[in-house]
Design a protein around this motif. Sequence first.
Motif, PDB file in Angstrom:
ATOM      1  N   UNK A  96       0.847  -1.179   0.000  1.00  0.00           N
ATOM      2  CA  UNK A  96       0.000   0.000   0.000  1.00  0.00           C
ATOM      3  C   UNK A  96       0.886   1.234   0.000  1.00  0.00           C
ATOM      4  N   UNK A  97       0.627   2.137  -0.912  1.00  0.00           N
ATOM      5  CA  UNK A  97       1.332   3.412  -0.925  1.00  0.00           C
ATOM      6  C   UNK A  97       2.820   3.278  -1.183  1.00  0.00           C
ATOM      7  N   UNK A  98       3.513   4.345  -0.943  1.00  0.00           N
ATOM      8  CA  UNK A  98       4.955   4.351  -1.089  1.00  0.00           C
ATOM      9  C   UNK A  98       5.422   4.570  -2.513  1.00  0.00           C
ATOM     10  N   UNK A  99       6.731   4.648  -2.646  1.00  0.00           N
ATOM     11  CA  UNK A  99       7.329   4.944  -3.935  1.00  0.00           C
ATOM     12  C   UNK A  99       7.948   3.729  -4.619  1.00  0.00           C
ATOM     13  N   UNK A 100       8.002   2.593  -3.928  1.00  0.00           N
ATOM     14  CA  UNK A 100       8.657   1.430  -4.537  1.00  0.00           C
ATOM     15  C   UNK A 100       7.976   0.124  -4.130  1.00  0.00           C
ATOM     16  N   UNK A 101       6.688  -0.061  -4.435  1.00  0.00           N
ATOM     17  CA  UNK A 101       5.989  -1.275  -4.000  1.00  0.00           C
ATOM     18  C   UNK A 101       6.557  -2.563  -4.590  1.00  0.00           C
ATOM     19  N   UNK A 102       7.007  -2.537  -5.815  1.00  0.00           N
ATOM     20  CA  UNK A 102       7.549  -3.763  -6.422  1.00  0.00           C
ATOM     21  C   UNK A 102       8.821  -4.215  -5.709  1.00  0.00           C
ATOM     22  N   UNK A 103       9.672  -3.276  -5.349  1.00  0.00           N
ATOM     23  CA  UNK A 103      10.920  -3.614  -4.657  1.00  0.00           C
ATOM     24  C   UNK A 103      10.626  -4.160  -3.258  1.00  0.00           C
ATOM     25  N   UNK A 104       9.656  -3.556  -2.566  1.00  0.00           N
ATOM     26  CA  UNK A 104       9.306  -4.038  -1.227  1.00  0.00           C
ATOM     27  C   UNK A 104       8.745  -5.450  -1.316  1.00  0.00           C
ATOM     28  N   UNK A 105       7.827  -5.676  -2.243  1.00  0.00           N
ATOM     29  CA  UNK A 105       7.254  -7.006  -2.394  1.00  0.00           C
ATOM     30  C   UNK A 105       8.334  -8.044  -2.689  1.00  0.00           C
ATOM     31  N   UNK A 106       9.263  -7.712  -3.554  1.00  0.00           N
ATOM     32  CA  UNK A 106      10.345  -8.647  -3.884  1.00  0.00           C
ATOM     33  C   UNK A 106      11.212  -8.940  -2.663  1.00  0.00           C
ATOM     34  N   UNK A 107      11.566  -7.914  -1.900  1.00  0.00           N
ATOM     35  CA  UNK A 107      12.402  -8.112  -0.711  1.00  0.00           C
ATOM     36  C   UNK A 107      11.703  -8.987   0.321  1.00  0.00           C
ATOM     37  N   UNK A 108      10.439  -8.689   0.590  1.00  0.00           N
ATOM     38  CA  UNK A 108       9.702  -9.448   1.598  1.00  0.00           C
ATOM     39  C   UNK A 108       9.421 -10.864   1.111  1.00  0.00           C
ATOM     40  N   UNK A 109       9.081 -11.025  -0.155  1.00  0.00           N
ATOM     41  CA  UNK A 109       8.853 -12.360  -0.696  1.00  0.00           C
ATOM     42  C   UNK A 109      10.109 -13.218  -0.573  1.00  0.00           C
ATOM     43  N   UNK A 110      11.267 -12.646  -0.833  1.00  0.00           N
ATOM     44  CA  UNK A 110      12.522 -13.394  -0.682  1.00  0.00           C
ATOM     45  C   UNK A 110      12.720 -13.829   0.768  1.00  0.00           C
ATOM     46  N   UNK A 111      12.381 -12.966   1.719  1.00  0.00           N
ATOM     47  CA  UNK A 111      12.499 -13.327   3.137  1.00  0.00           C
ATOM     48  C   UNK A 111      11.515 -14.445   3.498  1.00  0.00           C
ATOM     49  N   UNK A 112      10.283 -14.337   3.012  1.00  0.00           N
ATOM     50  CA  UNK A 112       9.282 -15.371   3.291  1.00  0.00           C
ATOM     51  C   UNK A 112       9.704 -16.717   2.716  1.00  0.00           C
ATOM     52  N   UNK A 113      10.191 -16.723   1.482  1.00  0.00           N
ATOM     53  CA  UNK A 113      10.632 -17.966   0.848  1.00  0.00           C
ATOM     54  C   UNK A 113      11.847 -18.565   1.548  1.00  0.00           C
ATOM     55  N   UNK A 114      12.615 -17.723   2.238  1.00  0.00           N
ATOM     56  CA  UNK A 114      13.782 -18.199   2.987  1.00  0.00           C
ATOM     57  C   UNK A 114      13.388 -18.736   4.359  1.00  0.00           C
ATOM     58  N   UNK A 115      12.084 -18.632   4.700  1.00  0.00           N
ATOM     59  CA  UNK A 115      11.617 -19.193   5.961  1.00  0.00           C
ATOM     60  C   UNK A 115      11.405 -18.200   7.084  1.00  0.00           C
ATOM     61  N   UNK A 116      11.554 -16.922   6.804  1.00  0.00           N
ATOM     62  CA  UNK A 116      11.325 -15.904   7.825  1.00  0.00           C
ATOM     63  C   UNK A 116       9.834 -15.852   8.155  1.00  0.00           C
ATOM     64  N   UNK A 117       9.510 -15.714   9.431  1.00  0.00           N
ATOM     65  CA  UNK A 117       8.108 -15.605   9.852  1.00  0.00           C
ATOM     66  C   UNK A 117       7.489 -14.363   9.213  1.00  0.00           C
ATOM     67  N   UNK A 118       6.210 -14.428   8.823  1.00  0.00           N
ATOM     68  CA  UNK A 118       5.582 -13.290   8.151  1.00  0.00           C
ATOM     69  C   UNK A 118       5.703 -11.970   8.914  1.00  0.00           C
ATOM     70  N   UNK A 119       5.428 -11.989  10.212  1.00  0.00           N
ATOM     71  CA  UNK A 119       5.516 -10.748  10.989  1.00  0.00           C
ATOM     72  C   UNK A 119       6.934 -10.182  10.951  1.00  0.00           C
ATOM     73  N   UNK A 120       7.934 -11.053  11.022  1.00  0.00           N
ATOM     74  CA  UNK A 120       9.323 -10.600  10.973  1.00  0.00           C
ATOM     75  C   UNK A 120       9.698 -10.095   9.582  1.00  0.00           C
ATOM     76  N   UNK A 121       9.212 -10.768   8.563  1.00  0.00           N
ATOM     77  CA  UNK A 121       9.508 -10.335   7.190  1.00  0.00           C
ATOM     78  C   UNK A 121       8.910  -8.962   6.913  1.00  0.00           C
ATOM     79  N   UNK A 122       7.689  -8.734   7.384  1.00  0.00           N
ATOM     80  CA  UNK A 122       7.048  -7.441   7.159  1.00  0.00           C
ATOM     81  C   UNK A 122       7.673  -6.335   7.997  1.00  0.00           C
TER      82      UNK A 122
END
Length: 85
Positions: A22-48
Motif C-alpha cells: 500500500x502506498x509508497x514509492x517502490x511497492x515492487x521492490x518491497x514485495x520482492x524483498x519481503x517475498x525473498x524473506x518469506x521464501x527463505x523461511x522468515x516468519x511473516x511478521x518478521x519479514x514485514x
Amino acid sequence: MPRANFDGKRQSIDFEVALGSLGGKSPAQILAQVLMRLLAGTAPADALASQRDDRAGYLEFVRRLAHGSFEIASDPRRDGLHKAY
C-alpha cells in the motif's frame, strides 16, 4: 502458493497466500524483498517488520492455514496486527 485445479474446460486457482503493498514509492521492490524473506523461511511478521525506508510503503500478509483459520501480518509501520485468527 497457488494450486491449479483443472476440471474439463474450467480452470480454478486456489490461493493460499496473499501479499500486497500500500502506498509508497517502490511497492515492487518491497514485495520482492519481503517475498525473498518469506521464501527463505522468515516468519511473516518478521519479514514485514524488516528494516527499510518508511517512504517505501506498507505491506499486508494473509495465509489460509490447513485447519481453516487465517494467519495475518500487517506492517508495524502501519500499526497493524500480528496474529492468527
